[in-house]
Design a protein around this motif. Structure first.
Motif, mmCIF file in Angstrom:
data_model
loop_
_atom_site.group_PDB
_atom_site.id
_atom_site.type_symbol
_atom_site.label_atom_id
_atom_site.label_comp_id
_atom_site.label_asym_id
_atom_site.label_seq_id
_atom_site.Cartn_x
_atom_site.Cartn_y
_atom_site.Cartn_z
ATOM 1 N N PRO A 22 23.944 71.515 -35.870
ATOM 2 C CA PRO A 22 22.722 71.056 -37.151
ATOM 3 C C PRO A 22 21.992 69.919 -36.783
ATOM 4 O O PRO A 22 20.451 69.921 -37.136
ATOM 5 C CB PRO A 22 23.545 70.255 -38.224
ATOM 6 C CG PRO A 22 24.708 69.660 -37.460
ATOM 7 C CD PRO A 22 25.054 71.516 -36.352
ATOM 8 N N LEU A 23 21.880 69.065 -35.364
ATOM 9 C CA LEU A 23 20.948 68.170 -35.094
ATOM 10 C C LEU A 23 19.641 69.427 -34.840
ATOM 11 O O LEU A 23 18.649 68.853 -34.956
ATOM 12 C CB LEU A 23 20.547 67.616 -33.719
ATOM 13 C CG LEU A 23 20.474 67.632 -33.290
ATOM 14 C CD1 LEU A 23 19.888 65.892 -34.278
ATOM 15 C CD2 LEU A 23 21.095 66.158 -32.272
ATOM 16 N N LYS A 135 14.349 56.958 -42.428
ATOM 17 C CA LYS A 135 14.612 55.338 -40.915
ATOM 18 C C LYS A 135 16.120 55.448 -40.545
ATOM 19 O O LYS A 135 16.525 55.622 -39.210
ATOM 20 C CB LYS A 135 14.716 54.034 -41.795
ATOM 21 C CG LYS A 135 13.609 53.460 -42.262
ATOM 22 C CD LYS A 135 13.044 52.305 -42.862
ATOM 23 C CE LYS A 135 11.886 52.476 -42.792
ATOM 24 N NZ LYS A 135 11.397 51.430 -44.275
ATOM 25 N N GLN A 136 17.075 55.946 -41.079
ATOM 26 C CA GLN A 136 18.604 55.872 -40.785
ATOM 27 C C GLN A 136 18.554 57.397 -39.535
ATOM 28 O O GLN A 136 18.776 57.308 -39.010
ATOM 29 C CB GLN A 136 20.413 56.107 -41.850
ATOM 30 C CG GLN A 136 21.069 56.341 -41.732
ATOM 31 C CD GLN A 136 21.611 56.450 -42.193
ATOM 32 O OE1 GLN A 136 21.916 56.968 -43.461
ATOM 33 N NE2 GLN A 136 23.428 56.641 -42.216
ATOM 34 N N LEU A 137 18.218 58.024 -39.854
ATOM 35 C CA LEU A 137 17.914 59.920 -39.452
ATOM 36 C C LEU A 137 17.263 59.223 -37.987
ATOM 37 O O LEU A 137 17.950 59.788 -36.897
ATOM 38 C CB LEU A 137 17.301 60.607 -39.539
ATOM 39 C CG LEU A 137 17.228 62.255 -39.692
ATOM 40 C CD1 LEU A 137 18.699 62.296 -38.570
ATOM 41 C CD2 LEU A 137 16.533 63.170 -40.411
ATOM 42 N N LYS A 138 15.856 59.013 -37.639
ATOM 43 C CA LYS A 138 15.089 58.348 -36.754
ATOM 44 C C LYS A 138 16.250 57.186 -35.800
ATOM 45 O O LYS A 138 16.030 57.731 -34.820
ATOM 46 C CB LYS A 138 13.997 56.946 -37.634
ATOM 47 C CG LYS A 138 12.983 57.362 -35.893
ATOM 48 C CD LYS A 138 11.944 55.956 -36.905
ATOM 49 C CE LYS A 138 10.712 55.686 -35.378
ATOM 50 N NZ LYS A 138 11.312 54.605 -34.780
ATOM 51 N N ARG A 139 17.017 56.276 -36.698
ATOM 52 C CA ARG A 139 17.398 54.784 -35.282
ATOM 53 C C ARG A 139 19.214 56.024 -34.879
ATOM 54 O O ARG A 139 18.956 55.707 -33.841
ATOM 55 C CB ARG A 139 18.205 54.124 -35.856
ATOM 56 C CG ARG A 139 17.651 52.936 -36.967
ATOM 57 C CD ARG A 139 18.392 51.788 -37.435
ATOM 58 N NE ARG A 139 18.487 52.236 -38.582
ATOM 59 C CZ ARG A 139 18.428 52.286 -40.089
ATOM 60 N NH1 ARG A 139 17.322 52.031 -39.900
ATOM 61 N NH2 ARG A 139 19.100 52.878 -41.105
ATOM 62 N N LEU A 140 19.367 57.095 -36.052
ATOM 63 C CA LEU A 140 20.107 57.389 -35.337
ATOM 64 C C LEU A 140 19.465 58.864 -33.497
ATOM 65 O O LEU A 140 21.165 58.592 -32.699
ATOM 66 C CB LEU A 140 21.426 58.695 -36.215
ATOM 67 C CG LEU A 140 22.538 57.710 -37.202
ATOM 68 C CD1 LEU A 140 22.935 58.617 -38.142
ATOM 69 C CD2 LEU A 140 23.274 57.154 -36.292
ATOM 70 N N CYS A 141 18.980 59.262 -33.800
ATOM 71 C CA CYS A 141 18.345 60.157 -33.210
ATOM 72 C C CYS A 141 17.698 59.114 -31.426
ATOM 73 O O CYS A 141 18.421 59.636 -30.920
ATOM 74 C CB CYS A 141 16.795 60.622 -33.839
ATOM 75 S SG CYS A 141 17.088 62.497 -35.068
ATOM 76 N N VAL A 144 21.081 58.146 -29.725
ATOM 77 C CA VAL A 144 21.084 59.326 -28.555
ATOM 78 C C VAL A 144 20.302 59.514 -27.801
ATOM 79 O O VAL A 144 21.066 59.744 -26.795
ATOM 80 C CB VAL A 144 21.100 61.005 -29.897
ATOM 81 C CG1 VAL A 144 20.669 61.628 -28.743
ATOM 82 C CG2 VAL A 144 22.170 60.680 -30.877
ATOM 83 N N LEU A 145 18.734 59.369 -28.230
ATOM 84 C CA LEU A 145 17.878 59.438 -26.808
ATOM 85 C C LEU A 145 18.286 58.081 -25.882
ATOM 86 O O LEU A 145 18.014 58.485 -24.268
ATOM 87 C CB LEU A 145 16.791 59.502 -27.219
ATOM 88 C CG LEU A 145 16.398 60.993 -28.442
ATOM 89 C CD1 LEU A 145 14.827 60.347 -28.577
ATOM 90 C CD2 LEU A 145 16.135 62.309 -27.054
ATOM 91 N N ALA A 146 18.428 57.160 -26.264
ATOM 92 C CA ALA A 146 18.711 55.880 -25.239
ATOM 93 C C ALA A 146 19.916 56.482 -24.672
ATOM 94 O O ALA A 146 19.742 55.958 -23.622
ATOM 95 C CB ALA A 146 18.821 54.797 -26.345
ATOM 96 N N ALA A 147 20.769 57.102 -24.865
ATOM 97 C CA ALA A 147 21.801 57.168 -24.177
ATOM 98 C C ALA A 147 21.722 58.452 -23.418
ATOM 99 O O ALA A 147 22.787 58.307 -22.686
ATOM 100 C CB ALA A 147 23.230 57.663 -25.288
ATOM 101 N N SER A 148 20.802 58.972 -23.195
ATOM 102 C CA SER A 148 20.718 59.999 -22.456
ATOM 103 C C SER A 148 19.736 59.961 -21.515
ATOM 104 O O SER A 148 19.353 59.010 -21.032
ATOM 105 C CB SER A 148 20.064 61.109 -23.152
ATOM 106 O OG SER A 148 18.837 61.302 -23.612
#
Length: 148
Positions: A22-23, A135-141, A144-148
């Protein structure tokens, strides 16, 4: 021929239980939502991203632009050549080091900022999400990017 026995797929391997699908599909849908608006200005989605970075930074080394957009030089170089041919950006060599390529917007590239100012609102309307959901979707994305 031997009959291959079909075993049941474990729950964790079923497509409907994956976050990646889904992402991936949602990311494609967001990019598709931009296309008609950008096409009216002779811009691709990646060209739009380049302009947004340059509007903020004024001038950047190609390497820094690639890092900011998570694009490799094999993708970025032809993209910038097309943008230069369209008159949106100027590519020049660094004054201290001729190996360094600097990118900046042209007057036409700067004028595009006003032309696409309503783009985020138009796309948000198409996506059918409320502002707080976006805004919530952006924060979650970003998480994810920061963890990679």
């Amino acid at each position: 021929m031997q009959d291959v026995k079909q075993s049941e797929t474990p729950e964790q391997l079923k497509l409907e239980n994956q976050v990646c699908f889904p992402l991936y599909s949602a990311a494609n849908e967001v990019v598709r939502a931009y296309r008609p608006f950008l096409a009216a200005h002779d811009l691709s989605y990646l060209q739009y991203l380049v302009l947004m970075v340059l509007w903020d930074a004024q001038e950047l080394e190609v390497k820094a632009l690639g890092q900011r957009l998570n694009l490799d030089s094999g993708t970025l170089s032809p993209l910038l050549k097309r943008m230069e041919a369209k008159g949106f950006v100027l590519r020049k060599r660094g004054s201290d080091d001729e190996r360094v390529r600097l990118i900046s917007t042209t007057e036409k590239g700067e004028q595009m900022r006003d032309a696409v100012a309503d783009m985020p609102k138009l796309v948000a309307c198409q996506l059918g999400l409320e502002l707080d959901e976006l805004k919530q979707l952006k924060r979650l994305c970003e998480k994810v990017l920061a963890a990679s």
